[in-house]
Write a protein that holds these residues in place. Structure first.
Motif, PDB file in Angstrom:
ATOM      1  N   ASP A 117       0.830  -1.207   0.000  1.00 16.11           N
ATOM      2  CA  ASP A 117       0.000   0.000   0.000  1.00 16.11           C
ATOM      3  C   ASP A 117       0.865   1.258   0.000  1.00 16.11           C
ATOM      4  O   ASP A 117       0.566   2.226  -0.703  1.00 16.11           O
ATOM      5  CB  ASP A 117      -0.932   0.016   1.212  1.00 16.11           C
ATOM      6  CG  ASP A 117      -2.054  -1.002   1.098  1.00 16.11           C
ATOM      7  OD1 ASP A 117      -2.299  -1.503  -0.025  1.00 16.11           O
ATOM      8  OD2 ASP A 117      -2.687  -1.298   2.136  1.00 16.11           O
ATOM      9  N   ASP A 121       3.935   1.519  -1.160  1.00 14.61           N
ATOM     10  CA  ASP A 121       4.573   1.590  -2.470  1.00 14.61           C
ATOM     11  C   ASP A 121       3.598   2.119  -3.521  1.00 14.61           C
ATOM     12  O   ASP A 121       3.954   2.953  -4.358  1.00 14.61           O
ATOM     13  CB  ASP A 121       5.090   0.208  -2.862  1.00 14.61           C
ATOM     14  CG  ASP A 121       5.934   0.237  -4.112  1.00 14.61           C
ATOM     15  OD1 ASP A 121       6.699   1.203  -4.296  1.00 14.61           O
ATOM     16  OD2 ASP A 121       5.838  -0.723  -4.908  1.00 14.61           O
ATOM     17  N   ALA A 122       2.359   1.665  -3.465  1.00 10.96           N
ATOM     18  CA  ALA A 122       1.343   2.122  -4.410  1.00 10.96           C
ATOM     19  C   ALA A 122       1.071   3.611  -4.233  1.00 10.96           C
ATOM     20  O   ALA A 122       0.901   4.346  -5.216  1.00 10.96           O
ATOM     21  CB  ALA A 122       0.061   1.324  -4.230  1.00 10.96           C
ATOM     22  N   LYS A 153       3.874   5.547  -5.862  1.00 10.86           N
ATOM     23  CA  LYS A 153       3.772   5.510  -7.324  1.00 10.86           C
ATOM     24  C   LYS A 153       2.638   6.398  -7.823  1.00 10.86           C
ATOM     25  O   LYS A 153       2.767   7.057  -8.854  1.00 10.86           O
ATOM     26  CB  LYS A 153       3.571   4.074  -7.810  1.00 10.86           C
ATOM     27  CG  LYS A 153       4.837   3.249  -7.711  1.00 10.86           C
ATOM     28  CD  LYS A 153       4.632   1.857  -8.241  1.00 10.86           C
ATOM     29  CE  LYS A 153       5.922   1.056  -8.132  1.00 10.86           C
ATOM     30  NZ  LYS A 153       5.787  -0.284  -8.685  1.00 10.86           N
ATOM     31  N   ARG A 154       1.512   6.435  -7.083  1.00 10.40           N
ATOM     32  CA  ARG A 154       0.417   7.328  -7.471  1.00 10.40           C
ATOM     33  C   ARG A 154       0.857   8.781  -7.412  1.00 10.40           C
ATOM     34  O   ARG A 154       0.504   9.581  -8.282  1.00 10.40           O
ATOM     35  CB  ARG A 154      -0.788   7.119  -6.560  1.00 10.40           C
ATOM     36  CG  ARG A 154      -1.629   5.917  -6.919  1.00 10.40           C
ATOM     37  CD  ARG A 154      -2.975   5.958  -6.201  1.00 10.40           C
ATOM     38  NE  ARG A 154      -2.829   6.006  -4.756  1.00 10.40           N
ATOM     39  CZ  ARG A 154      -2.754   4.954  -3.954  1.00 10.40           C
ATOM     40  NH1 ARG A 154      -2.807   3.738  -4.470  1.00 10.40           N
ATOM     41  NH2 ARG A 154      -2.629   5.096  -2.650  1.00 10.40           N
TER      42      ARG A 154
END
Length: 58
Positions: free
Chosen positions: A20, A22-23, A26-27
């Motif tokens: 979560d 990491d996501a 990236k977002r």
């Protein structure tokens, strides 16, 4: 006496939390609109032009 912990569930929960995070990173990096990217590029170009204009010649 301590609480009994299922290590498999704890490992999976930690992996889920890392994924979560990491996501979210990236977002933030890739989730910008085209206008935002162009605005940043123009600001960078203005900054470079200002620095080049203030440069002393030898």
């Amino acid at each position: 006496m301590g609480e009994i912990v299922n290590l498999n569930k704890a490992r999976k929960a930690r992996a889920r939390q890392d994924a979560d995070a990491d996501a979210a990173a990236k977002r933030a990096k890739h989730g910008r609109t085209k206008a935002e990217k162009m605005q940043d590029a123009q600001a960078e170009a203005r900054r470079k032009a200002l620095l080049d204009g203030a440069k002393k010649e030898d």
